[in-house]
Scaffold this active site. Structure first.
Site, PDB file in Angstrom:
ATOM      1  N   HIS A   1       6.343  -8.839  -5.994  1.00  0.00           N
ATOM      2  CA  HIS A   1       6.513  -8.046  -7.227  1.00  0.00           C
ATOM      3  C   HIS A   1       6.160  -6.562  -7.043  1.00  0.00           C
ATOM      4  CE1 HIS A   1       2.154  -9.429  -8.292  1.00  0.00           C
ATOM      5  NE2 HIS A   1       2.126  -8.346  -7.557  1.00  0.00           N
TER       6      HIS A   1
ATOM      7  N   HIS B   1      -2.519  -6.160 -13.023  1.00  0.00           N
ATOM      8  CA  HIS B   1      -3.196  -5.275 -12.071  1.00  0.00           C
ATOM      9  C   HIS B   1      -4.040  -4.262 -12.834  1.00  0.00           C
ATOM     10  CE1 HIS B   1       0.361  -6.912 -10.019  1.00  0.00           C
ATOM     11  NE2 HIS B   1      -0.244  -6.679  -8.867  1.00  0.00           N
TER      12      HIS B   1
ATOM     13  N   HIS C   1       0.014  -8.464   2.350  1.00  0.00           N
ATOM     14  CA  HIS C   1      -0.165  -7.020   2.170  1.00  0.00           C
ATOM     15  C   HIS C   1      -1.621  -6.696   1.889  1.00  0.00           C
ATOM     16  CE1 HIS C   1       0.579  -8.275  -2.042  1.00  0.00           C
ATOM     17  NE2 HIS C   1       0.425  -7.069  -2.516  1.00  0.00           N
TER      18      HIS C   1
ATOM     19  N   GLU D   1      -2.487 -13.001  -3.658  1.00  0.00           N
ATOM     20  CA  GLU D   1      -1.515 -13.200  -4.747  1.00  0.00           C
ATOM     21  C   GLU D   1      -0.670 -14.452  -4.522  1.00  0.00           C
ATOM     22  OE1 GLU D   1      -0.780  -8.603  -6.291  1.00  0.00           O
ATOM     23  OE2 GLU D   1       0.712  -9.496  -4.976  1.00  0.00           O
TER      24      GLU D   1
HETATM   25  C1  DHB Z   1       2.280  -3.002  -3.752  1.00  0.00           C
HETATM   26  C2  DHB Z   1       2.383  -4.393  -3.819  1.00  0.00           C
HETATM   27  C3  DHB Z   1       1.826  -5.091  -4.892  1.00  0.00           C
HETATM   28  O1  DHB Z   1       1.856  -6.473  -5.003  1.00  0.00           O
HETATM   29  C4  DHB Z   1       1.191  -4.410  -5.901  1.00  0.00           C
HETATM   30  O2  DHB Z   1       0.717  -5.112  -6.952  1.00  0.00           O
HETATM   31  C5  DHB Z   1       1.058  -3.011  -5.841  1.00  0.00           C
HETATM   32  C6  DHB Z   1       1.612  -2.314  -4.774  1.00  0.00           C
HETATM   33  C7  DHB Z   1       2.886  -2.235  -2.628  1.00  0.00           C
HETATM   34  O3  DHB Z   1       3.388  -2.822  -1.663  1.00  0.00           O
HETATM   35  O4  DHB Z   1       2.891  -0.992  -2.681  1.00  0.00           O
HETATM   36 FE    FE Z   2       0.522  -7.155  -6.846  1.00  0.00          FE
END
Ligand code: DHB
Ligand code: FE
Length: 286
Positions: free
Chosen positions: A12, A59, A193, A240
């Site tokens: 997302h 978030h 990530h 997540e």
């Molecule tokens: C990014 C990915 C995320 O899941 C998020 O909530 C905020 C930023 C990103 O890859 O920049």
């Molecule tokens: Fe996220």
């Protein structure tokens, strides 16, 4: 009775929303990200679900460190897209399904999943970006959406196993609703990530691919992955992925994998996407 016909998993990333909103999806950086959603978009347009339950995380947009529900269910008639710092996304207001959502609240709590009932909530990229990826840019979202928000921002998040079991309870809730509705469940976030700290930028395709396979074929093994393994292997935001387990738990043990897409990177994230169908349901949508 209502029934769950399919599950969708997708990352997302907020920059994906910006790319859609600013008409950049055909640019060389973005084209391979979006190409992997074309068939799923067509599949979903054909399926025409009556309701989507979207499992996502807030978030620090609707909630802050003052109140941190582990699981929060959106029971309102509508949910406004949030301003996340560069203005509200110009996407339609998300219309809820209060009747099914309140039924789910009752069923989940009596089933001993004491979720938080939310009657007012703005929804951030965690929810709106998956809708854009799968529904495109319509004037109105094509079906009502029930947000199911999971805390994965502030330690301690729920375990993967708890999330899988919540999925089972979501299924029992949907199947005990008296009206005929075809429901799709979205699990959002991930894949690997890490947005901050020394390991910012971490991406781990080997972990992600193993997770995709386990989620499809051995969800109990995926649910047994401990927090520390997500943190070590998939980065601090890789947690997540537990939200995909809620979606998976709402489906049959054996599912048909209709589409899979994996692309590195989009913004700071490995993008993963699955479309899973309950086998009986997939016979009907061929
Ligand atoms: C990014 C990915 C995320 O899941 C998020 O909530 C905020 C930023 C990103 O890859 O920049
Ligand atoms: Fe996220």
């Amino acid at each position: 009775m209502a029934r769950i016909v399919a599950g969708v998993a997708t990352s997302h990333v907020p920059a994906i929303g910006v790319a859609i909103d600013q008409g950049k999806t055909a640019e060389p950086y973005w084209q391979p990200v979006f190409a992997g959603y074309e068939k799923s978009k067509q599949w979903l347009a054909h399926l025409k679900p009556d309701v989507a339950i979207v499992v996502y995380n807030d978030h620090a947009t609707a909630f802050s460190l003052e109140v941190i529900p582990t699981f929060a269910l959106g029971c309102a008639a509508e949910f406004a897209p949030a301003d996340e710092g560069w203005g509200r996304r110009q996407v339609p207001v998300v219309k809820g399904h209060p009747e099914l959502a309140w039924h789910m609240a009752q069923s989940l709590v009596l089933d001993e999943f004491d979720i938080t009932i939310v009657n007012r909530m703005e929804v951030d990229h965690g929810l709106t970006v998956p809708l854009s990826l799968l529904f495109g840019q319509p004037a109105e979202w094509p079906c009502p959406v029930i947000p199911l928000c999971v805390n994965v921002v502030q330690y301690p998040p729920p375990t993967g196993n708890r999330c899988l079991n919540l999925g089972h309870a979501v299924r029992r809730a949907v199947e005990s609703f008296g009206r005929d509705l075809r429901v799709v469940v979205f699990g959002t976030g991930g894949m690997s990530h890490q947005l901050q700290g020394e390991r910012a930028g971490l991406i781990n395709p080997a972990f992600d691919k193993r997770f995709l396979d386990l989620l499809v074929h051995d969800p109990r093994a995926a649910a047994a992955i401990p927090h520390v393994e997500y943190l070590r292997e998939a980065g601090s935001e890789g947690i997540e992925l537990v939200m995909w387990l809620v979606m998976r738990g709402a489906l049959d043990d054996a599912v048909t994998e209709r589409y899979r897409h994996y692309h590195v990177p989009a913004s700071n994230t490995a993008v993963g996407h699955l479309v899973l169908e309950n086998i009986l349901a997939s016979e009907h949508t061929k």
